[in-house]
Design a protein around this motif. Structure first.
Motif, PDB file in Angstrom:
ATOM      1  N   GLU A 192       9.616   6.939  -0.684  1.00 23.27           N
ATOM      2  CA  GLU A 192       9.846   5.898   0.317  1.00 23.27           C
ATOM      3  C   GLU A 192       9.630   4.514  -0.300  1.00 23.27           C
ATOM      4  O   GLU A 192      10.407   3.582  -0.062  1.00 23.27           O
ATOM      5  N   ALA A 193       8.597   4.396  -1.125  1.00 26.49           N
ATOM      6  CA  ALA A 193       8.301   3.121  -1.776  1.00 26.49           C
ATOM      7  C   ALA A 193       9.410   2.714  -2.745  1.00 26.49           C
ATOM      8  O   ALA A 193       9.879   1.566  -2.711  1.00 26.49           O
ATOM      9  N   ILE A 194       9.841   3.634  -3.592  1.00 23.88           N
ATOM     10  CA  ILE A 194      10.910   3.329  -4.557  1.00 23.88           C
ATOM     11  C   ILE A 194      12.187   2.932  -3.831  1.00 23.88           C
ATOM     12  O   ILE A 194      12.835   1.944  -4.179  1.00 23.88           O
ATOM     13  N   MET A 224       0.180  12.427  -3.362  1.00 30.54           N
ATOM     14  CA  MET A 224       0.982  12.283  -2.152  1.00 30.54           C
ATOM     15  C   MET A 224       2.090  13.327  -2.178  1.00 30.54           C
ATOM     16  O   MET A 224       2.509  13.765  -3.254  1.00 30.54           O
ATOM     17  N   PRO A 225       2.593  13.682  -1.004  1.00 32.64           N
ATOM     18  CA  PRO A 225       3.726  14.608  -0.964  1.00 32.64           C
ATOM     19  C   PRO A 225       5.037  13.899  -1.335  1.00 32.64           C
ATOM     20  O   PRO A 225       5.073  12.673  -1.420  1.00 32.64           O
ATOM     21  N   ILE A 226       6.056  14.643  -1.532  1.00 38.62           N
ATOM     22  CA  ILE A 226       7.428  14.199  -1.820  1.00 38.62           C
ATOM     23  C   ILE A 226       7.530  13.569  -3.209  1.00 38.62           C
ATOM     24  O   ILE A 226       8.180  14.103  -4.078  1.00 38.62           O
ATOM     25  N   MET A 227       6.903  12.441  -3.426  1.00 41.05           N
ATOM     26  CA  MET A 227       6.839  11.825  -4.758  1.00 41.05           C
ATOM     27  C   MET A 227       5.435  11.263  -4.923  1.00 41.05           C
ATOM     28  O   MET A 227       5.019  10.381  -4.183  1.00 41.05           O
ATOM     29  N   ASP A 228       4.697  11.805  -5.897  1.00 42.05           N
ATOM     30  CA  ASP A 228       3.316  11.358  -6.088  1.00 42.05           C
ATOM     31  C   ASP A 228       3.268  10.033  -6.849  1.00 42.05           C
ATOM     32  O   ASP A 228       4.297   9.474  -7.225  1.00 42.05           O
ATOM     33  N   ILE A 285       0.867  -1.182   0.000  1.00 37.72           N
ATOM     34  CA  ILE A 285       0.000   0.000   0.000  1.00 37.72           C
ATOM     35  C   ILE A 285       0.902   1.229   0.000  1.00 37.72           C
ATOM     36  O   ILE A 285       1.759   1.360   0.879  1.00 37.72           O
ATOM     37  N   ILE A 286       0.714   2.093  -0.984  1.00 39.86           N
ATOM     38  CA  ILE A 286       1.473   3.338  -1.048  1.00 39.86           C
ATOM     39  C   ILE A 286       0.458   4.472  -0.977  1.00 39.86           C
ATOM     40  O   ILE A 286      -0.235   4.764  -1.957  1.00 39.86           O
TER      41      ILE A 286
END
Length: 132
Positions: A41-43, A66-70, A9-10
């Motif tokens: 975070e996921a990558i 999402m913030p940071i990387m959508d 889940i991202i």
């Protein structure tokens, strides 16, 4: 019914993630979870897993906003990673913008676009699609 091994889940919404985990447990959807709060975070966490081929998720449920990387930026990076198995990706978003659905045509790895909220019935359908 057979369960999915690992679901990823991202999503940056802790309430949605909490509720989705509860639904997945009730639906007997998967053995375990990977939870990431944004695409970066996921990558950073998925890249070594995908490259090693060990403990890989079977499915990714990906939010777009999402913030940071959508979610879009995540997909752009994700498709560059060599993977030992196919991972099914479902976009799970509150977006009803037709541009978002149209943009999915550029990503062969995305299976479907799901508008929140997720239901137990929907999890059952996803499970049947993944376990054939």
């Amino acid at each position: 019914m057979k369960k999915i091994d690992i679901a990823c889940i991202i999503d940056d919404d802790p309430i949605f993630v909490y509720g989705l985990k509860k639904l997945m447990k009730i639906a007997n959807f998967c053995e375990s979870f990977m939870i990431f709060n944004n695409g970066e975070e996921a990558i950073n966490n998925l890249t070594p897993i995908l490259e090693s081929g060990k403990n890989m998720p079977s499915v990714i449920l990906l939010d777009l906003n999402m913030p940071i990387m959508d979610g879009w930026q995540f997909l752009d990076e994700f498709i560059k990673i060599e993977s030992h198995k196919k991972i099914t990706i479902y976009i799970v978003s509150s977006s009803i913008d037709p541009k978002d659905k149209n943009r999915l045509k550029n990503y062969q790895s995305v299976s479907k676009f799901i508008i929140k909220p997720v239901t137990i019935d929907l999890l059952g359908k996803i499970s049947k699609e993944l376990i054939k």
